[in-house]
Write a protein that holds these residues in place. Structure first.
Motif, mmCIF file in Angstrom:
data_model
loop_
_atom_site.group_PDB
_atom_site.id
_atom_site.type_symbol
_atom_site.label_atom_id
_atom_site.label_comp_id
_atom_site.label_asym_id
_atom_site.label_seq_id
_atom_site.Cartn_x
_atom_site.Cartn_y
_atom_site.Cartn_z
ATOM 1 N N ASP A 66 0.282 -1.638 0.249
ATOM 2 C CA ASP A 66 0.326 0.328 0.004
ATOM 3 C C ASP A 66 0.976 0.932 0.080
ATOM 4 N N ALA A 67 2.571 0.939 0.554
ATOM 5 C CA ALA A 67 3.319 1.689 0.796
ATOM 6 C C ALA A 67 4.400 2.136 0.254
ATOM 7 N N LEU A 68 5.180 2.957 -0.056
ATOM 8 C CA LEU A 68 6.630 2.427 0.285
ATOM 9 C C LEU A 68 7.715 2.980 0.598
ATOM 10 N N VAL A 69 8.831 2.433 1.491
ATOM 11 C CA VAL A 69 10.238 3.687 2.267
ATOM 12 C C VAL A 69 10.285 2.751 1.451
ATOM 13 N N ILE A 70 12.002 3.976 0.563
ATOM 14 C CA ILE A 70 12.575 4.168 0.404
ATOM 15 C C ILE A 70 13.760 4.507 0.796
ATOM 16 N N LEU A 71 14.594 4.017 0.948
ATOM 17 C CA LEU A 71 16.577 4.309 1.430
ATOM 18 C C LEU A 71 17.241 3.936 0.617
ATOM 19 N N VAL A 72 17.328 6.140 0.532
ATOM 20 C CA VAL A 72 18.218 5.805 -0.867
ATOM 21 C C VAL A 72 20.014 5.618 -0.395
ATOM 22 N N PRO A 73 20.829 5.659 -0.422
ATOM 23 C CA PRO A 73 21.765 6.307 -0.463
ATOM 24 C C PRO A 73 23.171 7.581 -1.046
ATOM 25 N N HIS A 97 0.046 6.223 -7.948
ATOM 26 C CA HIS A 97 -0.131 6.460 -6.889
ATOM 27 C C HIS A 97 -0.806 6.450 -5.745
ATOM 28 N N LYS A 98 0.703 5.292 -5.825
ATOM 29 C CA LYS A 98 1.174 5.330 -3.965
ATOM 30 C C LYS A 98 1.822 5.903 -3.248
ATOM 31 N N PRO A 99 1.706 6.146 -2.307
ATOM 32 C CA PRO A 99 2.517 7.304 -1.732
ATOM 33 C C PRO A 99 4.231 6.356 -1.317
ATOM 34 N N ALA A 100 4.639 6.964 -1.180
ATOM 35 C CA ALA A 100 6.170 6.745 -0.624
ATOM 36 C C ALA A 100 6.733 7.173 0.122
ATOM 37 N N LEU A 101 7.129 7.372 0.616
ATOM 38 C CA LEU A 101 8.764 8.161 1.920
ATOM 39 C C LEU A 101 9.918 7.992 1.094
ATOM 40 N N LEU A 102 10.742 9.136 1.344
ATOM 41 C CA LEU A 102 11.970 8.592 0.982
ATOM 42 C C LEU A 102 13.023 9.093 1.935
ATOM 43 N N ILE A 103 13.902 8.751 1.689
ATOM 44 C CA ILE A 103 15.037 8.419 3.470
ATOM 45 C C ILE A 103 16.304 8.382 2.438
ATOM 46 N N ALA A 104 17.270 9.239 2.325
ATOM 47 C CA ALA A 104 18.319 9.597 1.661
ATOM 48 C C ALA A 104 18.978 8.679 3.119
ATOM 49 N N VAL A 105 20.700 8.093 2.201
ATOM 50 C CA VAL A 105 20.874 7.929 3.441
ATOM 51 C C VAL A 105 22.530 8.043 3.472
ATOM 52 N N SER A 106 23.473 9.001 4.256
ATOM 53 C CA SER A 106 24.794 9.690 3.948
ATOM 54 C C SER A 106 25.160 9.020 4.704
ATOM 55 N N ALA A 112 20.878 15.648 0.442
ATOM 56 C CA ALA A 112 19.928 15.779 -0.120
ATOM 57 C C ALA A 112 20.245 15.742 -1.584
ATOM 58 N N TYR A 113 21.014 15.658 -2.346
ATOM 59 C CA TYR A 113 21.513 15.366 -4.180
ATOM 60 C C TYR A 113 20.129 14.272 -3.845
ATOM 61 N N VAL A 114 20.309 13.620 -3.383
ATOM 62 C CA VAL A 114 19.503 11.764 -3.750
ATOM 63 C C VAL A 114 17.896 12.325 -3.530
ATOM 64 N N ILE A 115 17.940 12.814 -2.877
ATOM 65 C CA ILE A 115 16.252 13.407 -2.806
ATOM 66 C C ILE A 115 15.840 13.556 -3.765
ATOM 67 N N ASN A 116 16.876 15.045 -4.317
ATOM 68 C CA ASN A 116 16.714 15.522 -5.612
ATOM 69 C C ASN A 116 16.369 14.793 -6.600
ATOM 70 N N GLU A 117 17.461 13.916 -6.863
ATOM 71 C CA GLU A 117 17.510 13.387 -7.784
ATOM 72 C C GLU A 117 16.292 12.367 -8.036
ATOM 73 N N MET A 118 15.343 11.611 -6.723
ATOM 74 C CA MET A 118 15.118 10.452 -6.598
ATOM 75 C C MET A 118 13.237 11.115 -7.574
ATOM 76 N N GLU A 133 7.071 14.911 2.547
ATOM 77 C CA GLU A 133 7.810 15.095 3.889
ATOM 78 C C GLU A 133 8.876 14.203 3.423
ATOM 79 N N HIS A 134 10.266 13.879 3.770
ATOM 80 C CA HIS A 134 11.757 13.037 3.332
ATOM 81 C C HIS A 134 12.453 13.097 4.578
ATOM 82 N N LEU A 135 12.938 12.018 4.584
ATOM 83 C CA LEU A 135 14.183 11.678 5.987
ATOM 84 C C LEU A 135 15.927 11.896 5.067
ATOM 85 N N ILE A 136 16.231 12.559 5.453
ATOM 86 C CA ILE A 136 17.724 12.430 5.831
ATOM 87 C C ILE A 136 18.740 12.154 6.321
#
Length: 193
Positions: A66-73, A97-106, A112-118, A133-136
């Protein structure tokens, strides 16, 4: 709510995978499905092979969520190729139209660049709905490693709980919208650019 957490690092024993497991335990009571890109769940995209069992298996897991959480280094200021490959294989049927929470991992003070790229390159044709809302997670190797939580540990725990609670609300609210959107796409299968 069924949630798919994607650890987008291609490295075994990565911080993205470690943090994905922690997010699952703390914020989804261990009930989320976790897809580790380091396990190479998908072949490299070449535009063929949709009938492969590994592809069908991943697409079914994405579709069931129903939703995604995507952790992107962030690697050299960019997202790794495995997550781009994921978006080549998964499209409207799985993500629209499926909600997703982006989480950048550094590993340091980036992310911040990963958030923008995604946000820029992965939603157009898939129509994935990134939450505002996103997380870093900065200095990831130091995050949530001690029995004595640091100020940063406590802040990010609370901020993650806040973001996950919003994701859950989005997932519930978007169910009828997602159904309507998928039924009415018609000839508008590609996003505008």
């Amino acid at each position: 709510m069924k949630t798919l957490i994607i650890a987008a690092s291609q490295r075994q024993d990565s911080q993205s995978s470690r943090l994905a497991r922690i997010v699952n335990q703390r914020h989804f009571e261990g009930a989320a499905d976790v897809l580790h890109m380091a396990d190479k769940p998908l072949p490299e995209w070449d535009g063929t092979g949709f009938d492969r069992e590994d592809v069908k298996s991943v697409k079914a897991r994405v579709n069931a969520a129903d939703a995604l959480v995507i952790l992107v280094p962030e690697w050299n200021g960019m997202a790794p190729s495995a997550i781009k490959n994921f978006f080549l294989w998964n499209g409207l049927a799985e993500l629209a139209h499926k909600p997703a929470l982006l989480i950048a991992v550094s590993a340091s003070a980036g992310g911040a660049y990963v958030i923008n790229e995604m946000r820029t390159s992965s939603y157009k044709n898939s129509r994935l709905l990134y939450m505002p809302e996103h997380l870093i997670y900065r200095n990831a190797g130091e995050l949530w490693v001690s029995d004595q939580p640091s100020k940063s540990d406590s802040y990010l725990s609370a901020r993650t709980e806040y973001a996950v609670s919003l994701l859950k609300a989005y997932a519930e609210a978007m169910k009828p919208v997602r159904k309507l959107a998928l039924e009415s796409l018609g000839e508008f299968t590609n996003g505008m650019s």
